[in-house]
Scaffold this motif. Structure first.
Motif, PDB file in Angstrom:
ATOM      1  N   LEU A   1       0.746  -1.129  -0.264  1.00  0.00           N
ATOM      2  CA  LEU A   1      -0.093  -0.142  -0.153  1.00  0.00           C
ATOM      3  C   LEU A   1       0.440   0.853  -0.032  1.00  0.00           C
ATOM      4  O   LEU A   1       0.820   2.224  -0.627  1.00  0.00           O
ATOM      5  N   PHE A   2       1.814   1.233   0.969  1.00  0.00           N
ATOM      6  CA  PHE A   2       2.797   2.290   0.632  1.00  0.00           C
ATOM      7  C   PHE A   2       3.704   2.495  -0.774  1.00  0.00           C
ATOM      8  O   PHE A   2       3.479   3.218  -0.513  1.00  0.00           O
ATOM      9  N   LEU A   3       3.761   1.717  -1.233  1.00  0.00           N
ATOM     10  CA  LEU A   3       4.541   1.389  -2.535  1.00  0.00           C
ATOM     11  C   LEU A   3       3.684   1.845  -3.545  1.00  0.00           C
ATOM     12  O   LEU A   3       4.027   3.423  -3.880  1.00  0.00           O
ATOM     13  N   VAL A   4       2.656   1.470  -3.523  1.00  0.00           N
ATOM     14  CA  VAL A   4       1.530   1.892  -4.412  1.00  0.00           C
ATOM     15  C   VAL A   4       0.786   3.841  -4.446  1.00  0.00           C
ATOM     16  O   VAL A   4       1.350   4.541  -4.848  1.00  0.00           O
ATOM     17  N   LEU A   5       0.869   3.911  -2.735  1.00  0.00           N
ATOM     18  CA  LEU A   5       0.660   5.409  -2.703  1.00  0.00           C
ATOM     19  C   LEU A   5       1.491   6.128  -2.598  1.00  0.00           C
ATOM     20  O   LEU A   5       1.459   6.803  -3.000  1.00  0.00           O
ATOM     21  N   GLU A   6       3.002   5.846  -2.292  1.00  0.00           N
ATOM     22  CA  GLU A   6       4.174   6.915  -2.789  1.00  0.00           C
ATOM     23  C   GLU A   6       3.864   7.683  -4.052  1.00  0.00           C
ATOM     24  O   GLU A   6       4.574   7.703  -5.288  1.00  0.00           O
ATOM     25  N   ALA A   7       3.967   5.973  -5.013  1.00  0.00           N
ATOM     26  CA  ALA A   7       3.930   6.050  -6.525  1.00  0.00           C
ATOM     27  C   ALA A   7       2.862   7.232  -7.183  1.00  0.00           C
ATOM     28  O   ALA A   7       3.345   7.830  -8.137  1.00  0.00           O
ATOM     29  N   VAL A   8       2.086   7.298  -5.951  1.00  0.00           N
ATOM     30  CA  VAL A   8       0.460   8.340  -6.664  1.00  0.00           C
ATOM     31  C   VAL A   8       1.097   9.364  -6.732  1.00  0.00           C
ATOM     32  O   VAL A   8       0.708  10.090  -7.324  1.00  0.00           O
ATOM     33  N   SER A   9       1.654   9.772  -5.748  1.00  0.00           N
ATOM     34  CA  SER A   9       2.113  11.011  -4.231  1.00  0.00           C
ATOM     35  C   SER A   9       2.727  11.748  -5.882  1.00  0.00           C
ATOM     36  O   SER A   9       3.057  12.447  -6.168  1.00  0.00           O
ATOM     37  N   PHE A  10       4.250  10.926  -6.069  1.00  0.00           N
ATOM     38  CA  PHE A  10       4.924  11.184  -7.460  1.00  0.00           C
ATOM     39  C   PHE A  10       4.906  11.415  -8.385  1.00  0.00           C
ATOM     40  O   PHE A  10       5.270  11.789  -9.366  1.00  0.00           O
ATOM     41  N   THR A  11       3.592  10.675  -9.185  1.00  0.00           N
ATOM     42  CA  THR A  11       2.493  10.722 -10.279  1.00  0.00           C
ATOM     43  C   THR A  11       2.230  12.269  -9.896  1.00  0.00           C
ATOM     44  O   THR A  11       2.494  12.748 -11.221  1.00  0.00           O
ATOM     45  N   LEU A  12       1.575  12.017  -8.829  1.00  0.00           N
ATOM     46  CA  LEU A  12       1.328  13.642  -9.438  1.00  0.00           C
ATOM     47  C   LEU A  12       2.156  15.073  -8.536  1.00  0.00           C
ATOM     48  O   LEU A  12       1.956  16.122  -9.246  1.00  0.00           O
ATOM     49  N   LEU A  13       3.356  14.354  -7.730  1.00  0.00           N
ATOM     50  CA  LEU A  13       4.071  15.269  -7.748  1.00  0.00           C
ATOM     51  C   LEU A  13       4.431  16.079  -9.344  1.00  0.00           C
ATOM     52  O   LEU A  13       4.675  16.846  -9.531  1.00  0.00           O
ATOM     53  N   PHE A  14       5.072  14.484  -9.976  1.00  0.00           N
ATOM     54  CA  PHE A  14       5.929  15.408 -11.680  1.00  0.00           C
ATOM     55  C   PHE A  14       4.744  16.439 -12.382  1.00  0.00           C
ATOM     56  O   PHE A  14       4.884  16.623 -13.243  1.00  0.00           O
ATOM     57  N   ARG A  15       3.327  15.511 -11.927  1.00  0.00           N
ATOM     58  CA  ARG A  15       2.461  15.534 -13.475  1.00  0.00           C
ATOM     59  C   ARG A  15       1.892  17.560 -13.508  1.00  0.00           C
ATOM     60  O   ARG A  15       1.607  18.060 -13.698  1.00  0.00           O
ATOM     61  N   PHE A  16       1.561  18.074 -11.792  1.00  0.00           N
ATOM     62  CA  PHE A  16       1.489  18.840 -11.134  1.00  0.00           C
ATOM     63  C   PHE A  16       2.266  20.077 -11.110  1.00  0.00           C
ATOM     64  O   PHE A  16       1.576  21.278 -10.526  1.00  0.00           O
ATOM     65  N   ASN A  17       3.881  19.791 -10.366  1.00  0.00           N
ATOM     66  CA  ASN A  17       4.760  20.219 -10.175  1.00  0.00           C
ATOM     67  C   ASN A  17       5.766  20.699 -11.481  1.00  0.00           C
ATOM     68  O   ASN A  17       6.257  20.060 -11.828  1.00  0.00           O
ATOM     69  N   SER A  18       5.367  21.937 -11.595  1.00  0.00           N
ATOM     70  CA  SER A  18       6.184  22.181 -13.061  1.00  0.00           C
ATOM     71  C   SER A  18       7.916  22.409 -12.611  1.00  0.00           C
ATOM     72  O   SER A  18       8.715  21.585 -13.319  1.00  0.00           O
ATOM     73  N   TYR A  19       8.183  23.005 -10.789  1.00  0.00           N
ATOM     74  CA  TYR A  19       9.680  22.833 -11.282  1.00  0.00           C
ATOM     75  C   TYR A  19      10.126  20.900 -11.192  1.00  0.00           C
ATOM     76  O   TYR A  19      11.399  20.780 -12.123  1.00  0.00           O
ATOM     77  N   GLN A  20       9.645  20.337 -10.445  1.00  0.00           N
ATOM     78  CA  GLN A  20       9.750  19.056 -10.381  1.00  0.00           C
ATOM     79  C   GLN A  20       9.527  18.500 -11.249  1.00  0.00           C
ATOM     80  O   GLN A  20      10.453  17.182 -11.545  1.00  0.00           O
ATOM     81  N   GLY A  21       8.911  18.507 -11.902  1.00  0.00           N
ATOM     82  CA  GLY A  21       8.494  17.784 -13.324  1.00  0.00           C
ATOM     83  C   GLY A  21       9.633  17.960 -14.104  1.00  0.00           C
ATOM     84  O   GLY A  21      10.109  17.189 -14.703  1.00  0.00           O
ATOM     85  N   ASN A  22       9.928  19.574 -13.969  1.00  0.00           N
ATOM     86  CA  ASN A  22      11.143  19.023 -15.721  1.00  0.00           C
ATOM     87  C   ASN A  22      12.364  18.902 -15.167  1.00  0.00           C
ATOM     88  O   ASN A  22      13.117  18.123 -15.814  1.00  0.00           O
TER      89      ASN A  22
END
Lengths: 285, 169
Positions: free
Chosen positions: A16-37
């Motif tokens: 569950l932890f791994l799945v939720l972290e994956a979701v978090s980082f997907t959100l991070l890279f998808r919606f934060n232009s700096y981290q995404g870049n």
């Protein structure tokens, strides 16, 4: 199977932890232009590196085919080379550029091919014996040329052999000129080095430089004008300072000389008869 | 039991709201931002299943993210906090509670030293991950360190305050 299920049930929170972290980082890279870049740049760099490694590996694996292709080409070129070599050999003996020039210059002369039978060295003077004599129409004072330039002058004739005085004899004296400049002088040998002779009496106003071609002048009536003798290697002042002395690198290699031609020029007879007539007119000449 | 659950639910709703409305806008000297919503995880009973810790950590973080328009950052940090808090509780709880699943973590059971150590470790993990993911680079390690230390201390102050208020009632 049961242990696997037990394992999954027991550590479900880890998955569950791994799945939720994956979701978090997907959100991070998808919606934060700096981290995404940053992520895209880093990922791009990694991808490029991997691609480069893959390309290198692929080219390495291809070497086998490259090698077989090269071998095939090599064989092809070898065959072609053989063919060309054959064609060149069929073309005739003009394997040397100077040789072809000499042949050109002597085209209107009748030539007798001869072989050097032996060379004699007496009192630091050199002589050459060739296997042609009076039986072959050879007369004294006929010119001898080799593939690489003038060799010498026939001195004595037997029925089947002749003695030649080569340029590398201190009694040899050949009228020569520098090609292009028409500066004349007499070529002599100082008895030291088989490869070099000296050309004296070149006037001081002559413009002569290294590598100029020295050829026969045609004055002697033994040789037609323009036969290659050698190349200038050095320009020196003569001992009296009145003229230049040229050190000439002889074209003919007297240490390995084998095939020569004897020139039977008709000029000789003509000139002689003219001289005789002149002598009759002017007894002093 | 139900009473405990309801009280925890109260904190689970109150803290993210406070975070979004108040704490996300606090940047003490431009560095320290309190993130006391971790407190909602800290006071969960020891009997709480670990998947629930992880899920609640993710949810709290996601909620805080929505308030500050940083989707994913607090969620990732919160999920990791949710994973680590049960281990930390086991580490800092007194020995007599080792096999006692009825333990309720607070200053009475853990005492101030134990509770603050427990809270400080959890907050440090959360805040460190939050700032590292936010910076996503180590170009300014000193500033990163000041952010982490400042936010941790600031958050701990609020957590201690909540703990005092909770026990007075």
């Amino acid at each position: 199977m049961r242990t696997i299920l037990e394992f999954l049930r027991r550590y479900n929170y880890l998955f569950l932890f791994l799945v939720l972290e994956a979701v978090s980082f997907t959100l991070l890279f998808r919606f934060n232009s700096y981290q995404g870049n940053v992520w895209l740049t880093a990922a791009g760099r990694v991808t490029a590196r991997l691609n480069a490694l893959y390309g290198e590996g692929e080219s390495y694996l291809n070497l086998r085919y490259v090698n077989s292709d090269l071998v095939r080409r090599n064989i092809l070129l070898q065959q072609q080379n053989e063919k060309l070599r054959e064609a060149l050999a069929k073309k005739g003996g003009a394997s040397h550029f100077t040789d072809s020039l000499t042949q050109q210059a002597a085209a209107d002369l009748s030539m007798t091919a001869a072989n050097v039978v032996s060379s004699i060295t007496q009192r630091r003077n050199n002589y050459i014996v060739v296997n042609r004599g009076t039986a072959d129409g050879i007369r004294p004072e006929q010119g001898v040329v080799g593939g690489q330039g003038v060799v010498g002058i026939v001195y004595l004739c037997e029925e089947h052999n002749s003695l030649v005085i080569p340029l590398t004899n201190r009694r040899s004296n050949l009228s020569c000129r520098v090609r292009g400049g028409n500066y004349f002088g007499s070529l002599t040998w100082d008895g030291k080095d088989l490869r070099y002779a000296t050309l004296d009496d070149i006037p001081r106003y002559a413009k002569v430089k290294k590598d100029d071609i020295v050829e026969t002048s045609g004055f002697s009536a033994v040789f037609p004008p323009g036969l290659f003798v050698g190349r200038v290697t050095e320009v020196r002042n003569s001992s009296d300072g009145q003229s230049y002395t040229l050190i000439v690198h002889l074209g003919a290699d007297f240490s390995t000389l084998r095939d020569v031609n004897i020139i039977s020029t008709s000029y000789k007879a003509e000139t002689d008869s003219l001289r005789q007539r002149a002598a009759q007119l002017e007894p002093d000449l | 039991m139900l009473q405990i659950a309801l009280r925890r639910l109260f904190w689970l709703i109150l803290l993210p709201l406070l975070q979004v409305v108040v704490f996300n806008h606090v940047h003490l000297w431009g560095y320290a931002t309190p993130m006391p919503y971790v407190y909602a995880l800290l006071i969960l009973p020891a009997s709480t299943p670990r998947w629930l810790y992880v899920t609640l950590g993710f949810t709290l973080g996601l909620f805080a993210d929505m308030g500050s328009n940083t989707p994913g950052i607090a969620a990732a940090a919160g999920t990791a906090s949710g994973l680590s808090i049960p281990f930390l509780l086991h580490l800092f709880a007194p020995k007599e509670f080792d096999d006692d699943t009825t333990l309720l973590p607070n200053v009475r059971t853990l005492e101030w030293t134990g509770f603050l150590n427990y809270a400080a470790s959890a907050v440090l993990i959360h805040v460190s991950l939050f700032h590292i993911i936010e910076d996503f680079a180590f170009y300014f390690p000193l500033q990163l360190l000041i952010n982490i230390v400042g936010s941790t201390v600031f958050t701990l102050v609020f957590i201690a305050l909540f703990e005092v208020l909770r026990n007075e009632r």
